[in-house]
Design a protein around this motif. Structure first.
Motif, PDB file in Angstrom:
ATOM      1  N   LEU A 118       1.023  -1.102  -0.080  1.00 51.39           N
ATOM      2  CA  LEU A 118      -0.147   0.061  -0.114  1.00 51.39           C
ATOM      3  C   LEU A 118       0.911   1.159   0.213  1.00 51.39           C
ATOM      4  CD1 LEU A 118      -2.450   1.602   0.127  1.00 51.39           C
ATOM      5  CD2 LEU A 118      -2.675   1.051   2.538  1.00 51.39           C
ATOM      6  N   THR A 119       1.937   1.182   1.017  1.00 55.42           N
ATOM      7  CA  THR A 119       2.741   2.525   0.906  1.00 55.42           C
ATOM      8  C   THR A 119       3.538   2.575  -0.405  1.00 55.42           C
ATOM      9  OG1 THR A 119       4.421   1.486   1.908  1.00 55.42           O
ATOM     10  CG2 THR A 119       3.042   2.479   3.464  1.00 55.42           C
ATOM     11  N   GLY A 120       3.984   1.532  -0.962  1.00 59.51           N
ATOM     12  CA  GLY A 120       4.649   1.543  -2.490  1.00 59.51           C
ATOM     13  C   GLY A 120       3.586   2.254  -3.254  1.00 59.51           C
ATOM     14  N   PHE A 121       2.437   1.808  -3.512  1.00 64.51           N
ATOM     15  CA  PHE A 121       1.508   2.196  -4.402  1.00 64.51           C
ATOM     16  C   PHE A 121       1.384   3.846  -3.998  1.00 64.51           C
ATOM     17  CE2 PHE A 121      -2.765   3.368  -6.148  1.00 64.51           C
ATOM     18  CZ  PHE A 121      -2.595   2.590  -7.247  1.00 64.51           C
ATOM     19  N   ILE A 122       0.934   4.109  -3.028  1.00 62.28           N
ATOM     20  CA  ILE A 122       1.021   5.455  -2.589  1.00 62.28           C
ATOM     21  C   ILE A 122       2.323   6.287  -2.883  1.00 62.28           C
ATOM     22  CG2 ILE A 122       0.624   7.402  -0.716  1.00 62.28           C
ATOM     23  CD1 ILE A 122      -1.131   5.225   0.801  1.00 62.28           C
ATOM     24  N   ALA A 123       3.396   5.930  -2.763  1.00 61.31           N
ATOM     25  CA  ALA A 123       4.627   6.499  -3.361  1.00 61.31           C
ATOM     26  C   ALA A 123       4.738   6.940  -4.846  1.00 61.31           C
ATOM     27  CB  ALA A 123       5.801   5.904  -2.866  1.00 61.31           C
ATOM     28  N   ALA A 124       4.060   5.682  -5.453  1.00 60.38           N
ATOM     29  CA  ALA A 124       4.077   5.776  -6.767  1.00 60.38           C
ATOM     30  C   ALA A 124       2.976   6.657  -7.640  1.00 60.38           C
ATOM     31  CB  ALA A 124       3.920   4.383  -7.352  1.00 60.38           C
ATOM     32  N   HIS A 125       1.852   6.859  -6.799  1.00 58.15           N
ATOM     33  CA  HIS A 125       0.593   7.417  -7.356  1.00 58.15           C
ATOM     34  C   HIS A 125       0.085   8.479  -6.570  1.00 58.15           C
ATOM     35  CE1 HIS A 125       0.405   3.900 -10.539  1.00 58.15           C
ATOM     36  NE2 HIS A 125       0.868   3.450  -9.359  1.00 58.15           N
ATOM     37  N   ALA A 126       0.673   8.690  -5.502  1.00 62.31           N
ATOM     38  CA  ALA A 126      -0.008   9.846  -4.584  1.00 62.31           C
ATOM     39  C   ALA A 126      -1.277   9.651  -3.942  1.00 62.31           C
ATOM     40  CB  ALA A 126       0.330  11.149  -5.551  1.00 62.31           C
ATOM     41  N   TYR A 127      -1.530  10.432  -3.011  1.00 61.06           N
ATOM     42  CA  TYR A 127      -2.859  10.495  -2.598  1.00 61.06           C
ATOM     43  C   TYR A 127      -3.974  11.237  -3.394  1.00 61.06           C
ATOM     44  CZ  TYR A 127      -1.241   9.067   2.000  1.00 61.06           C
ATOM     45  OH  TYR A 127      -0.486   8.217   3.115  1.00 61.06           O
ATOM     46  N   PRO A 128      -5.325  11.136  -3.302  1.00 58.03           N
ATOM     47  CA  PRO A 128      -5.928  10.067  -2.608  1.00 58.03           C
ATOM     48  C   PRO A 128      -6.025   8.807  -3.234  1.00 58.03           C
ATOM     49  CG  PRO A 128      -7.630  11.437  -3.832  1.00 58.03           C
ATOM     50  CD  PRO A 128      -6.248  12.046  -3.962  1.00 58.03           C
TER      51      PRO A 128
ATOM     52  N   GLU B 219      -6.403   1.261  -5.517  1.00 61.02           N
ATOM     53  CA  GLU B 219      -6.540   1.958  -6.714  1.00 61.02           C
ATOM     54  C   GLU B 219      -6.570   3.380  -6.472  1.00 61.02           C
ATOM     55  OE1 GLU B 219     -10.194   0.139  -8.428  1.00 61.02           O
ATOM     56  OE2 GLU B 219     -11.477   1.545  -7.510  1.00 61.02           O
ATOM     57  N   ASP B 220      -6.413   4.113  -7.576  1.00 58.08           N
ATOM     58  CA  ASP B 220      -6.398   5.565  -7.711  1.00 58.08           C
ATOM     59  C   ASP B 220      -7.710   6.320  -7.402  1.00 58.08           C
ATOM     60  OD1 ASP B 220      -3.715   6.591  -7.950  1.00 58.08           O
ATOM     61  OD2 ASP B 220      -3.804   6.800 -10.132  1.00 58.08           O
ATOM     62  N   PHE B 221      -7.969   7.227  -6.853  1.00 48.45           N
ATOM     63  CA  PHE B 221      -9.418   7.837  -6.619  1.00 48.45           C
ATOM     64  C   PHE B 221      -9.600   8.349  -8.187  1.00 48.45           C
ATOM     65  CE2 PHE B 221     -12.048  11.155  -5.428  1.00 48.45           C
ATOM     66  CZ  PHE B 221     -12.933  10.627  -4.525  1.00 48.45           C
ATOM     67  N   VAL B 222     -10.485   8.427  -8.637  1.00 54.66           N
ATOM     68  CA  VAL B 222     -10.950   8.898  -9.689  1.00 54.66           C
ATOM     69  C   VAL B 222     -12.042  10.153  -9.530  1.00 54.66           C
ATOM     70  CG1 VAL B 222     -12.047   8.545 -11.892  1.00 54.66           C
ATOM     71  CG2 VAL B 222     -10.502   6.874 -10.945  1.00 54.66           C
TER      72      VAL B 222
ATOM     73  N   LEU C 140      -8.306   6.988   1.580  1.00 58.47           N
ATOM     74  CA  LEU C 140      -7.045   7.502   2.175  1.00 58.47           C
ATOM     75  C   LEU C 140      -6.783   8.787   1.308  1.00 58.47           C
ATOM     76  CD1 LEU C 140      -4.976   4.316   2.892  1.00 58.47           C
ATOM     77  CD2 LEU C 140      -7.144   5.145   4.126  1.00 58.47           C
ATOM     78  N   ARG C 141      -6.692   9.866   2.318  1.00 60.00           N
ATOM     79  CA  ARG C 141      -6.498  11.057   1.450  1.00 60.00           C
ATOM     80  C   ARG C 141      -5.156  11.635   1.974  1.00 60.00           C
ATOM     81  NH1 ARG C 141     -10.933  12.616  -1.427  1.00 60.00           N
ATOM     82  NH2 ARG C 141     -12.973  11.833  -0.756  1.00 60.00           N
TER      83      ARG C 141
END
Length: 405
Positions: free
Chosen positions: A130-140, A178-181, A157-158
Motif C-alpha cells: 500500500l505505501t509503495g502504491f501511494i509513493a508511486a501514485h500519490a493520494y488519494p 486503486e487511484d481515486f477517480v 485515504l486522502r
C-alpha cells in the motif's frame, strides 16, 4: 426433462411467479426464507446459505441421482460457486473463469484494461504494498476488498493521517488499492441474450461512498434518447469485448465520467443491479430484470424489450439511518411521487452499514434526468425536514415485532 437447482439469497424472490412453467421442477436452497414455495419440487431454508457448503453438497448429491438441466442464482456472492458446480456437472451457463473475472476486482480490471481505461490498481499483500502504491501514485487512494459489494469495507485515504488510522485496523488478506477517480458516477444495467438486448443508463445522485459520511444517495435514469446514454451503452460493449461472457447474462456496470470528459471503468458485475434499480426499470420500461435474465437462462421465452421510448424516466433517493431514533415521515405530498417506502425493520438508532442502507426511500417520475433530479432533491428536503424524533424503547419493541413477523 427439465430440472432446475436454485441457490437464492433475496427474501423477496418469487420463483413460482418468475418461472411458473418450471415451478414443480425447482429445487431451491435459500439464505432468507421465501413465500409461495408450495409448488417447488424441493425447498430448503438454509441459514447462512451464502456462506456454508451444504447447498453445493446437496445439489451434487441430487444430481448424482438425477441430472439437473439448469443451475441458477441471482446472488453475486454465489456466482462463482454456481459456475463451478455447472462446470463439474456439465450444465450450460457461465464458466468459473468468467464468474471470477466479474467477481475479483483485480482480475476484472486486468481484463477490462485491454479495451477501456481503468484507474491504476494493485493487489495488496502487506502494508508496504500500500505505501509503495501511494509513493508511486500519490493520494488519494481507495482501499477495498476484491470481492465485496454495496460499498462495504471501503476506505478512502486522502493523506498520512488516514493511512495511520487505516493501519490500526485488522489487516485483511483480500484487499486491493486503486487511484481515486474524480468525477460523477453512472451505472448501466443490461440483460443480453441471443435475440434480446436491453440496456438502460442512470446517474448516481451522489457518490456511493457518501453514505458513510451521512449523504443520502440514489440514482436517476437517463432518457434512452439522450446522447450520453448512447455513449454509456457503447462503453458497456467495449468493456464486454474484453471478457469471456456467458451466452445469457445480466450486467451492472459502474462508470466514472471525469472532468476531462473521459469514461473510466469503476466495476462491472454479471448480475442485476441492486438497491432500487429493478424497481426503477420496471416503472420506466416494464422490464423485470431478474425475470428476463433467469427465464432466458432456463430456456423460457420473454417479451421483447420495448421499442418505443418511455413516456417518463424515474429516480430514487434513500434517506439514511440517522444514528438516533427517528421516525420516517408520511408519504411526501407531491403528485409526481410514484412510490414511497419505510424500512419497518430498521433498528432504532441504526447507522448506515452499506450503500443500500435506508430509513425510507422515495421514487419519483419526470420527463428527463434534469426534471427527475429537481424533484428528487425537493422530496429529499421535505423528508429530512419532516423526520420526527422517536421514543427509542417503543420503536425498538415495534422493530422487533416487525422482524419477528
Amino acid at each position: 426433462m427439465t430440472r432446475v437447482a436454485v441457490i437464492n439469497y433475496g427474501p423477496k424472490s418469487d420463483y413460482a411467479a418468475m418461472l411458473p412453467e418450471l415451478a414443480d421442477t425447482l429445487h431451491v436452497f435459500t439464505h432468507n426464507e421465501l413465500h409461495n414455495t408450495d409448488a417447488f419440487a424441493r425447498y430448503e431454508h438454509v441459514p447462512d446459505c451464502e456462506f456454508v457448503p451444504y447447498p453445493e453438497l446437496r445439489i451434487r448429491q441430487l444430481a448424482a441421482e438425477k441430472p439437473f438441466t439448469h443451475l441458477i442464482t441471482d446472488n453475486e456472492y454465489d456466482l462463482e460457486r454456481v459456475a463451478r458446480i455447472r462446470e463439474d456437472l456439465g450444465i450450460p451457463g457461465q464458466s468459473a473463469a468468467s464468474a471470477l473475472s466479474f467477481r475479483d476486482k483485480v482480475v476484472m480490471k486486468e481484463v477490462a484494461s485491454r479495451t477501456v481505461p481503468t484507474a491504476a490498481f494493485a493487489r495488496l499483500e502487506t502494508i508496504t504494498d500500500l505505501t509503495g502504491f501511494i509513493a508511486a501514485h500519490a493520494y488519494p487512494v481507495v482501499v477495498k476488498p476484491v470481492k465485496q459489494g454495496g460499498s462495504r469495507d471501503i476506505s478512502v485515504l486522502r493523506g498520512e493521517d488516514d493511512l495511520m488510522e487505516f493501519s490500526r485496523r485488522h489487516w485483511r488478506e483480500d484487499l486491493m488499492v486503486e487511484d481515486f477517480v474524480e468525477g460523477r458516477m453512472y451505472h448501466v444495467d443490461a440483460v443480453l441474450a441471443p435475440g434480446y438486448r436491453f440496456v438502460a443508463s442512470s446517474r448516481y445522485v451522489r457518490s456511493c461512498l457518501g453514505v458513510f459520511s451521512g449523504e443520502n444517495n440514489g440514482s436517476i435514469q437517463l432518457h434512452p434518447e439522450e446522447k450520453f446514454a448512447g455513449r454509456l451503452e457503447e462503453f458497456l460493449d467495449r468493456v464486454l469485448e474484453a471478457f469471456e461472457v456467458p451466452e445469457i447474462s445480466a450486467y451492472h456496470l459502474e462508470v466514472f465520467h471525469t472532468p476531462e470528459d473521459e469514461l473510466v471503468l469503476c466495476e462491472i458485475a454479471s448480475r442485476v443491479g441492486g438497491d432500487r434499480i429493478p424497481a426503477l426499470t420496471r416503472l420506466t420500461y416494464g422490464v423485470d430484470l431478474h425475470a428476463s435474465w433467469l427465464r432466458q437462462s432456463c430456456g423460457l421465452p420473454v417479451d421483447p424489450p420495448p421499442a418505443a421510448p418511455p413516456a417518463e424516466v424515474h429516480g430514487s433517493i434513500s434517506i439514511l439511518p440517522q444514528g438516533r431514533p427517528v421516525r420516517a415521515p408520511r408519504r411526501p405530498p407531491f403528485a409526481w411521487v410514484r412510490h414511497y417506502e419505510v424500512n419497518e425493520k430498521l433498528a432504532p438508532g441504526a447507522v448506515a452499514q452499506n450503500s443500500t442502507s435506508f430509513l425510507c426511500f422515495v421514487i419519483v417520475g419526470g420527463r428527463d434526468l434534469a426534471e427527475v433530479e429537481e424533484r428528487l432533491l425537493q422530496a429529499e428536503t421535505w423528508l429530512m425536514e419532516n423526520l420526527e424524533e422517536a421514543d427509542a424503547a417503543k420503536d425498538a419493541e415495534a422493530a422487533e415485532e416487525a422482524r419477528a413477523s
